[in-house]
Design an enzyme around this catalytic site. Structure first.
Site, PDB file in Angstrom:
ATOM      1  N   GLY A  44      43.062  39.200  39.052  1.00 37.38           N
ATOM      2  CA  GLY A  44      41.610  39.032  38.978  1.00 37.38           C
ATOM      3  C   GLY A  44      40.887  40.353  38.801  1.00 37.38           C
ATOM      4  N   CYS A  45      41.347  41.370  39.507  1.00 39.02           N
ATOM      5  CA  CYS A  45      40.702  42.683  39.426  1.00 39.02           C
ATOM      6  C   CYS A  45      40.930  43.316  38.050  1.00 39.02           C
ATOM      7  CB  CYS A  45      41.220  43.589  40.532  1.00 39.02           C
ATOM      8  SG  CYS A  45      40.799  42.964  42.172  1.00 39.02           S
TER       9      CYS A  45
END
Length: 155
Positions: A44-45
Site C-alpha cells: 500500500g505504501c
C-alpha cells in the site's frame, strides 16, 4: 490535542533522506502535501508513493511540495526512493514526534494483534502554513488524485 483544519500547522524539524534536517516552516510560501504512511516497501505504501511520484509534476505546477513521513530510518527511505525513483523528500520520524503532533500515531489492530503505528493520513498545508484539509484513515486508491484536485480547486 490534535491539529485541526483552519489552524496553523504544527512546525517540526526531522531528518530527511537528503541528509538534512527539514523544518515544515522551510516551505512557507508553498503549499505542502504532508502524507504519513506506515512503512517503506510495503504494498500500500509503495502504491501511494508511486501515485505521488507519477503526479509530482502536476503538484509542482500548483506550487506544491510533497513530503512523505514514516517511522523508517533515513537509510531505508533512501532504498525506497532508489527502488521506485521517488522525486520528493521522505522524512524519518523514528521517534514518531511528528506523527504525535498530527495525531496519526495510534493503536492499530491487525490479525488479532494490537500495536502502535502510523494511521495513513494526508494533510494539505497552504502557503501561509495553515492546515486547510486533512484525510485520515486514507484508502490508497484514487487518494492522490483527490488531493491534487483539492489543491487545484481550493488553492
Amino acid at each position: 490535542m490534535a491539529v485541526k483544519t483552519g489552524q496553523k500547522a504544527p512546525d517540526f524539524t526531522v531528518a530527511a533522506n537528503n541528509g538534512e534536517n527539514v523544518r515544515l516552516s522551510d516551505f512557507k510560501g508553498k503549499n505542502v502535501v504532508l502524507y504519513f504512511y506506515p512503512k517503506d516497501m510495503t504494498p500500500g505504501c509503495t502504491t501511494e508513493a508511486c501515485d505521488f511520484r507519477d503526479n509530482y509534476k502536476k503538484f509542482g505546477d500548483l506550487d506544491t511540495v510533497i513530503l512523505g513521513v514514516s517511522p523508517d530510518p533515513v537509510d531505508r527511505h533512501n532504498k525506497f526512493i532508489e527502488k521506485h525513483d521517488l522525486p520528493f523528500l521522505l522524512l524519518a520520524d523514528e521517534e514518531h514526534k511528528v506523527a504525535d503532533l498530527y495525531d496519526v500515531w495510534q493503536l492499530k489492530k491487525n490479525f488479532g494483534k494490537e500495536y502502535m503505528g502510523i494511521v495513513r493520513s494526508t494533510f494539505i498545508i497552504d502557503k501561509n502554513g495553515e492546515l486547510v484539509k486533512e484525510w485520515r484513515k486514507v484508502r490508497v486508491k484514487d487518494h492522490v488524485t483527490e488531493a491534487l484536485e483539492y489543491i487545484k480547486v481550493n488553492l
